[in-house]
Design an enzyme around this catalytic site. Structure first.
Site, mmCIF file in Angstrom:
data_model
loop_
_atom_site.group_PDB
_atom_site.id
_atom_site.type_symbol
_atom_site.label_atom_id
_atom_site.label_comp_id
_atom_site.label_asym_id
_atom_site.label_seq_id
_atom_site.Cartn_x
_atom_site.Cartn_y
_atom_site.Cartn_z
ATOM 1 N N SER A 203 0.834 -1.204 0.000
ATOM 2 C CA SER A 203 0.000 0.000 0.000
ATOM 3 C C SER A 203 0.871 1.257 0.000
ATOM 4 O O SER A 203 1.596 1.505 -0.964
ATOM 5 C CB SER A 203 -0.927 -0.063 1.213
ATOM 6 O OG SER A 203 -1.894 0.937 1.147
ATOM 7 N N ASP A 280 -10.181 -5.701 -3.111
ATOM 8 C CA ASP A 280 -9.586 -4.681 -2.254
ATOM 9 C C ASP A 280 -10.467 -3.431 -2.292
ATOM 10 O O ASP A 280 -10.673 -2.830 -3.352
ATOM 11 C CB ASP A 280 -8.172 -4.382 -2.786
ATOM 12 C CG ASP A 280 -7.392 -3.433 -1.917
ATOM 13 O OD1 ASP A 280 -8.014 -2.628 -1.183
ATOM 14 O OD2 ASP A 280 -6.154 -3.478 -1.973
ATOM 15 N N HIS A 314 -7.289 -6.108 1.088
ATOM 16 C CA HIS A 314 -6.124 -5.268 1.310
ATOM 17 C C HIS A 314 -5.311 -5.713 2.521
ATOM 18 O O HIS A 314 -4.339 -5.077 2.874
ATOM 19 C CB HIS A 314 -6.607 -3.814 1.527
ATOM 20 C CG HIS A 314 -5.547 -2.770 1.292
ATOM 21 N ND1 HIS A 314 -5.024 -2.486 0.053
ATOM 22 C CD2 HIS A 314 -4.937 -1.930 2.162
ATOM 23 C CE1 HIS A 314 -4.134 -1.514 0.173
ATOM 24 N NE2 HIS A 314 -4.046 -1.152 1.437
#
Lengths: 336, 682
Positions: A203, A280, A314
């Site tokens: 991320s 996600d 995620h």
């Protein structure tokens, strides 16, 4: 047995800090002392220097894992001007010789703990003989006003940039920390082969890994990312963070945007692996924007394999599923 | 102590002049020698060879005793001073642009020319006192070295006194007439010295390691020799003991016999004595009875027989001599041959004659013969001498023509690094006894050394155990006496995996070009009914199968395509649906590439599904790695050594490589090649 005893590598004793250094001028860098000691005590290149705690590093924890050690250290950072922690995994091979180093950059709200406890990377790292370093995601305890107001800006959200705006610019220098200070520290204190390092992250950390690799051609042997923020200047997270850290000058933003950096990347000796969970939430929220990055790479002929993983989100469960593939990807280049 | 001694030995053997080495203790010794003996600061010529390594016992982690830490610190202090490295550090800092005070030496040098000696003396004194401080203080206090009035740090090096001094001192102090050099130079040369000596030290370490391993070998040999000697002694001891015991037993037995005899004899005598005694007694009693007042006539009647008897009895010879003597004869154990045995302890028996193995078939040629024999392990043999002589000079009674070489069916042969499948036809009318397959290493196309050879029963054709990178030659020998034909024909290479394309399986629009490894798809015309489908061929997918790869392990081949080609490459089972498309079913796995108006699209198909993968650089050369052992099928972009995708699938049967084209074009296959190193790492 005799042979083993004779071949046992020499070990260092602890050199304890004997009181704070007094002078106004900056003290000699700890690494210089280490080099002096190494030199005098007759270490040749193949001898391992045991983890010698000098005045800069303080060990917080150590756990044996897959015959290596997962440790956490704390030190006074010069770039960030505060105490910083990082996790470091030393594989069993580090007892015998120098190992390449793989840096992991974590995402928003993470500390040095998340990756080392949740991702399950140790087995692959031990197998391939890689040292894995996982720093924190921002300076902490600096008492800057507003640093704890949001989870996506300030504490836990350093975005791996060198801030230019007040009140962030003194402490929020994660880019330089990861690029310069941390590798130097690792090299001085651990059996690390400083010629071979790679970087990956998740991320915001994926964004960090990509920009560090793209801004420093040749420094990292390989790069990979899990659900990275590929085009921060176009997404809400990036706009908020860059606005706060870098001000309103867009050219300064582009210097930290992977999609932009790729357009002017000098050579294509970079093999990028990206895993993205299809389910996600942040992908659908337009925070990650991998398509832009892929298009730019295709245009620029940068090798990327981008895998959209059905059903994954995620979280660290997603990371744990594919972390072995990533470690293998890096090992291919680090152990070459 | 023994080890310590050995190490000393090793060390003293190789101590060059001018260097002192210190013992590397196996176990931590509190009485460890210091790195440097306490010496005045003048000893700065860099004669360093010491190691202060302290090997702690196994399993111990850092030593954190303050005492030892303090020792090490003190040593570091001394070293720092010796090398003037704190001064050096200041120079470095200046070079790095860190804002430091100007080197006082330089400043004072500029200003100090006109200075009078009082000031010089003052500063010199300060400098000397600061040196005092240096010697006794902790490392931390180095920062506070500044003497009273101003910054005075040494910046040049006096080679005569071997200490760093200030330039000022050179001009006005004790060092006036001394030779000086730049501090940096002095440091450089000192560092060089250390470097050199460090190299020597490294050699030292290597030598010692070698010695240690040599020692280990000696240890083992000593053990072995001991074992052997012990055994030897035991054997002889047993022999000797056995002989002695035997002798002893024999003698004792003899002794026993003798005793028995004597006793029997004596007993016999005793018995007869007793008998006589009884008779005597009886006679006496009879006489006494007789003499008791009896009638004269009765008396005479009775007395006469008694008198006769008495007379008889008295005539009898009383043997009152002992028949035997109580003494036994002397017996001596004969030790003479035992002595011989004792003497023979250290003799080595003559080795036994070797046993010659019966001659193996095919072990002779017209000019050589192979003789094998067995050796007893207890024997110590220095050498053997082998003699031969011709026994007879017969010629075979019937001539037989040499058999013709076999015809190798190249197409049906397959190979890979781990094995080869060789098919041949005999080509002979008469049955051949056997074939010999010889493997030889091909060097530059010439036949090199023969590595192994093996006998093959003509009824079977399994492959012998092979090594990679050798070329298989068929070399056959006849079983007949004297006659022999050698014909070496290399015909397949064991580098990489080789397979051929099975044209029986090809779709009518797919053709295999002359080289046997390029496929081409011709223009797709309208109607299928114009095409002649093969029985075993694909009908929809314009595909072809390669021959099966029936060997375990890893197999690698490459495919070359044009960027705009649309293709499918992968593997499939023998029975994959001929009416289906490669990858659309569970019996095939393939990588598929098609070009859409927007971009290149890549799919990795199996059972009709594919993961969602984007690849930014379209591969032109694709490496395909089939790993039966780990159940993987991997694809690589060879131009950039990039891994594209790996199927993890447990192949239940051996597979065939498969290739398909989706629009007109060419696809080149390369096989029988080694895997590139960049791929072997994965």
């Amino acid at each position: 047995m005799l042979r083993a005893a004779l071949l046992r590598p020499p070990r260092f004793r602890l050199l304890r800090h004997r009181g704070p250094p007094a002078p106004a001028s900056p003290p000699p860098a700890p690494e210089d002392y280490i080099l002096l000691i190494h030199h005098i005590l007759g270490l040749n290149k193949s001898t391992v220097s045991r983890t010698a705690e000098i005045m800069a590093l303080k060990q917080i924890s150590s756990n044996k894992c897959f015959e290596g050690f997962q440790k956490v250290f704390e030190h006074d950072s010069i770039e960030l001007k505060c105490k910083m922690r990082f996790g470091i995994y030393l594989p069993p091979k580090a007892e015998i010789g120098k190992c390449p180093v793989l840096y992991w950059l974590s995402g928003l709200t993470c500390t040095e703990q998340n990756f080392i406890t949740k991702s399950g990377f140790h087995q692959a790292a031990a197998e391939h003989g890689l040292i894995v370093v996982a720093p924190d995601t921002s300076p902490r305890g600096c008492n800057i006003e507003g640093e704890d107001e949001s989870w996506d800006f300030g504490t836990g959200a350093g975005f791996y940039v060198d801030a230019t705006e007040e009140p962030w610019k003194t402490n929020y220098r994660m880019y330089s920390y990861i690029k310069d200070e941390l590798p130097k520290l690792i090299k001085a204190n651990f059996p690390a082969d400083s010629e071979r390092m790679s970087i990956f992250g998740h991320s915001m950390g994926g964004h960090g890994a990509l920009i560090l690799a793209l801004k420093n051609p040749g420094k990292y042997k390989s790069v990979s990312a899990f659900a990275p923020i590929c085009n921060p200047v176009q997404c809400p997270w990036g706009k908020k963070a860059f606005g706060g850290y870098l001000g309103s000058d867009l050219t300064k933003w582009e210097a930290y945007d992977a999609t932009h950096l790729v357009k002017s990347y000098p050579d294509s000796h970079l093999d990028i692996l990206i895993d993205q969970g299809k389910d996600d939430q942040f992908l659908s929220a337009g925070q990650l924007l991998p398509d832009n990055f892929i298009a730019a790479c295709t245009e620029r002929k940068i090798p990327v394999v981008f895998r959209l993983q059905q059903g994954y989100d995620h979280s660290y469960f997603f990371i744990a599923t594919f972390v072995n593939d990533h470690i293998r990807h890096h090992a291919k280049y680090l152990n070459a | 102590c023994f080890l310590h001694w050995c190490l000393e030995l090793a060390l003293s053997r190789s101590t060059p002049e001018g260097l002192t080495f210190y013992h590397m203790d196996l176990y931590e010794s509190k009485g460890r020698l210091e790195i440097f003996p306490e010496e005045p600061a003048g000893r700065g010529d860099g004669a360093l060879g010491e190691t202060s390594e302290e090997s702690t016992g196994p399993g111990e982690d850092f030593r954190s005793s303050d005492q030892s830490a303090y020792d090490l610190e003190k040593e570091v202090d001394e070293l720092t001073k010796l090398y003037g490295l704190d001064e050096d550090k200041e120079i470095d800092q200046e070079l790095l642009g860190v804002a430091e005070q100007e080197l006082p030496g330089k400043d004072s040098q500029d200003e100090s020319q006109p200075l009078h000696s009082a000031r010089a003396y003052d500063e010199l004194h300060n400098h000397a006192s600061s040196k005092e401080e240096l010697r006794s203080d902790d490392r931390q206090d180095e920062q506070n070295i500044q003497p009273n009035s101003e910054e005075e740090a040494a910046d040049i090096y006096c080679a005569t006194c071997k200490i760093p001094i200030r330039a000022f001192d050179k001009l006005f102090g004790d060092h006036k007439d001394h030779e000086v050099t730049q501090l940096a130079n002095a440091v450089e040369s000192a560092k060089e010295e250390i470097q050199k000596n460090m190299c020597k030290l490294e050699e030292q370490v290597t030598e010692m390691e070698n010695f240690a391993s040599h020692l280990e070998e000696i240890f083992i040999t000593v053990e072995e020799n001991f074992g052997r000697q012990e055994q030897n002694f035991e054997m002889h001891y047993n022999e000797v003991m056995q002989t002695l015991t035997q002798r002893y037993e024999e003698k004792v037995e003899g002794l026993g016999e003798e005793k028995k005899q004597k006793l029997e004899a004596l007993y016999g005598q005793l018995v007869s004595c007793g008998e006589n005694l009884d008779t005597c007694k009886e006679l006496m009693e009879t006489i006494q009875e007789l003499c008791k007042d009896k009638e004269k006539a009765d008396f005479i009647k009775a007395a006469i027989p008694v008198v006769d008897r008495l007379g008889e009895f008295l005539k009898k010879d009383m043997d009152l001599e002992l028949s035997t003597l109580p003494d036994f004869e002397d017996r001596v154990i004969d030790f003479s041959d035992v002595q011989q045995l004792m003497d023979s302890i250290n003799t080595i028996a003559a080795p036994s004659a070797p046993v010659i193995n019966p001659q193996a078939p095919n072990s002779a040629t017209g000019t050589s013969v192979r003789v094998c024999w067995g050796l007893f392990s207890d024997d110590t043999v220095e050498f053997y001498q082998l003699y031969y002589k011709q026994v007879s000079d017969d010629t075979p009674s019937e001539e037989q023509a040499a058999p013709s070489p076999p015809i190798i069916k190249r197409k049906e042969s397959r190979s890979c690094e781990n094995g080869a499948l060789v098919c041949w036809e005999s080509g002979n009318m008469n049955p051949v006894d056997s074939y010999t397959v010889e493997l030889s290493k091909l060097t530059n196309g010439e036949n090199g050394d023969i590595i192994t050879d093996s006998l093959i029963n003509p009824n079977l054709d399994p492959a012998p155990a092979l090594q990679p990178s050798v070329s298989l030659c068929l070399h056959y020998l006849m079983q007949f006496l004297g006659a022999e034909t050698n014909k070496l024909q290399p015909f397949c290479s064991l580098v990489g995996t080789y397979f051929y394309l099975n044209e029986d399986t090809a779709h009518p629009l797919l053709s295999v070009l002359e080289d046997g490894l390029t496929i081409a798809c011709s223009e797709i015309e309208n109607l299928e009914c114009d095409l002649s489908f093969r029985d075993n061929g694909f009908t929809r997918c314009i595909a072809i199968l390669g021959s099966m790869i029936p060997f375990q392990g890893k197999h690698y081949w490459e495919v070359e395509v044009d960027e705009n080609m649309e293709y499918r490459v992968g593997v499939a089972f023998e029975n994959t649906h001929r009416h289906g498309y490669l990858g659309a079913n569970s019996s095939s796995w393939c990588m598929r590439h098609i070009v859409t108006p927007a971009r290149h699209k890549y799919e990795f198909l199996h059972s009709g599904t594919t993961p969602d993968i984007r690849i930014t650089i379209p591969p032109k050369r694709i490496g395909i790695l089939l790993d039966y052992d780990n159940w993987k099928l991997s694809f690589f972009n060879l131009d950039i050594a990039q891994h594209l995708y790996t199927f993890n699938s447990h192949f239940q049967h051996y597979v065939h490589p498969c290739f398909a084209l989706e629009k007109p074009g060419l696809l080149r296959i390369r096989n029988g090649i080694a895997m590139p190193t960049s791929i072997t790492l994965l």
